[in-house]
Design a protein around this motif. Structure first.
Motif, PDB file in Angstrom:
ATOM      1  N   LEU A 188       0.835  -1.196   0.000  1.00 40.21           N
ATOM      2  CA  LEU A 188       0.000   0.000   0.000  1.00 40.21           C
ATOM      3  C   LEU A 188       0.870   1.246   0.000  1.00 40.21           C
ATOM      4  O   LEU A 188       1.923   1.279   0.651  1.00 40.21           O
ATOM      5  CB  LEU A 188      -0.908   0.021   1.231  1.00 40.21           C
ATOM      6  N   GLN A 264     -11.767   2.897  -1.921  1.00 42.35           N
ATOM      7  CA  GLN A 264     -11.425   1.692  -1.152  1.00 42.35           C
ATOM      8  C   GLN A 264      -9.941   1.676  -0.796  1.00 42.35           C
ATOM      9  O   GLN A 264      -9.560   1.249   0.298  1.00 42.35           O
ATOM     10  CB  GLN A 264     -11.797   0.438  -1.951  1.00 42.35           C
ATOM     11  N   HIS A 265      -9.123   2.153  -1.683  1.00 42.83           N
ATOM     12  CA  HIS A 265      -7.682   2.233  -1.428  1.00 42.83           C
ATOM     13  C   HIS A 265      -7.409   3.154  -0.232  1.00 42.83           C
ATOM     14  O   HIS A 265      -6.613   2.819   0.658  1.00 42.83           O
ATOM     15  CB  HIS A 265      -6.966   2.753  -2.681  1.00 42.83           C
ATOM     16  N   ALA A 268      -8.403   1.438   2.991  1.00 39.94           N
ATOM     17  CA  ALA A 268      -7.455   0.388   3.377  1.00 39.94           C
ATOM     18  C   ALA A 268      -6.208   0.981   4.025  1.00 39.94           C
ATOM     19  O   ALA A 268      -5.630   0.388   4.953  1.00 39.94           O
ATOM     20  CB  ALA A 268      -7.077  -0.435   2.148  1.00 39.94           C
ATOM     21  N   ARG A 270      -5.977   3.389   6.024  1.00 33.53           N
ATOM     22  CA  ARG A 270      -6.212   3.732   7.436  1.00 33.53           C
ATOM     23  C   ARG A 270      -5.926   2.565   8.375  1.00 33.53           C
ATOM     24  O   ARG A 270      -5.762   2.769   9.574  1.00 33.53           O
ATOM     25  CB  ARG A 270      -7.654   4.216   7.621  1.00 33.53           C
ATOM     26  N   ASN A 271      -5.889   1.373   7.846  1.00 33.65           N
ATOM     27  CA  ASN A 271      -5.618   0.196   8.679  1.00 33.65           C
ATOM     28  C   ASN A 271      -4.126  -0.117   8.808  1.00 33.65           C
ATOM     29  O   ASN A 271      -3.754  -1.049   9.507  1.00 33.65           O
ATOM     30  CB  ASN A 271      -6.341  -1.028   8.107  1.00 33.65           C
ATOM     31  N   TYR A 276      -0.756   5.242   6.802  1.00 33.06           N
ATOM     32  CA  TYR A 276      -1.778   6.241   7.141  1.00 33.06           C
ATOM     33  C   TYR A 276      -1.131   7.558   7.563  1.00 33.06           C
ATOM     34  O   TYR A 276      -1.562   8.642   7.131  1.00 33.06           O
ATOM     35  CB  TYR A 276      -2.678   5.698   8.251  1.00 33.06           C
TER      36      TYR A 276
END
Length: 300
Positions: A188, A264-265, A268, A270-271, A276
């Protein structure tokens, strides 16, 4: 006295009647009531010279000034919803967003009055979604060729060949979203390509949309990143065939699907705390860049 038969016969022909009563002895004569001419007829308007009164609980009509403030607030509400919540709504969702924006404005400015021309007001609010998407697409057409090195002004044929080679690489695996124009599906990274950020700054700060946004909450900017990326994607597709070609930019288009992918990216990211925090830093830099753009234009 002896009454003879002849006398009885004579008196039998006499008719005795009672005397007529005098006027004083007659009972009083009752007269029917005279008709009332001022009562309204059922279904008619109010009586002349009698002011019409509204029902104390009937909704009041707004003044022109109230209605103007209502629509200004409703449009501001709708722009915020599109920019920060959903820029690619389906038709029914877009209508629901417009209704919510109008209801919030009504509660603030004229809670006891009806909204005149309600459907016309809703239509005006619904069109703001397309207006905002158009603003992003227009700025993307200006920024994308520069930031993605698509121009070859000295040789038109070479430019066509160059774009046919370059654009598919950018679009594949969403590489255009990232600084190094590569994307590893197994890792990510926040959206950090200068081209996407340039589109957002131009579409939000140059247009004045930023004045209606709560940019203190940088997470609220995720929708702007999704919209800026989708507009960039749409313009890249326009250049794919080497000429300006209108590409649909809506919820049902391929760029609409790209918009939802970026959403959605961003969620994701944030997890993953490290990624983040990097995205937070990038969004703060984006805001500062937008503010500096406005400051520079004010100095000119």
């Amino acid at each position: 006295m002896i009454v003879t038969d002849s006398l009885l016969q004579a008196t039998g022909d006499i008719t005795v009647t009672a005397p007529l009563p005098s006027c004083r002895e007659l009972p009083p004569v009752s007269t029917p009531p005279s008709p009332i001419t001022n009562l309204p007829v059922a279904g008619s308007g109010p009586v002349a010279n009698s002011p019409a009164r509204s029902h104390p609980y009937a909704p009041q009509r707004p003044t022109n000034e109230q209605f103007k403030k209502l629509m200004e607030a409703a449009k501001s509400n709708m722009r915020c919803k599109v920019l920060l919540e959903n820029a690619m709504p389906e038709t029914g969702v877009n209508t629901a967003m417009a209704e919510a924006a109008l209801l919030a404005a009504r509660q603030d400015f004229m809670p006891d009055a009806e909204v005149p021309n309600y459907e016309t007001c809703l239509k005006s609010l619904r069109t703001l979604t397309t207006t905002i998407r158009t603003a992003f697409k227009t700025r993307a057409r200006r920024e994308v060729p520069v930031h993605y090195d698509l121009n070859r002004p000295l040789d038109a044929n070479a430019e066509i060949a160059h774009r046919k080679q370059r654009v598919p690489i950018l679009v594949e695996n969403h590489a255009y979203l990232f600084l190094h124009e590569t994307n590893d599906p197994d890792s990510l990274a926040p959206v950090n390509h200068p081209g996407v950020h340039a589109v957002i700054v131009a579409a939000v700060w140059e247009t004045g949309f930023h004045t209606e946004l709560d940019i203190d909450d940088v997470d609220a900017l995720d929708n702007l990143i999704s919209l800026g990326g989708a507009a960039t994607h749409s313009v890249l597709l326009e250049h794919l065939n080497g000429r300006r070609q209108m590409v649909e930019f809506s919820a049902s288009s391929s760029s609409g699907a790209e918009y939802r992918f970026i959403q959605q990216h961003n969620l994701a990211i944030r997890n993953v705390p490290a990624v983040y925090h990097a995205s937070i830093s990038l969004k703060k830099d984006l805001v500062e860049r937008g503010i500096s753009t406005i400051s520079m234009s004010d100095d000119l």
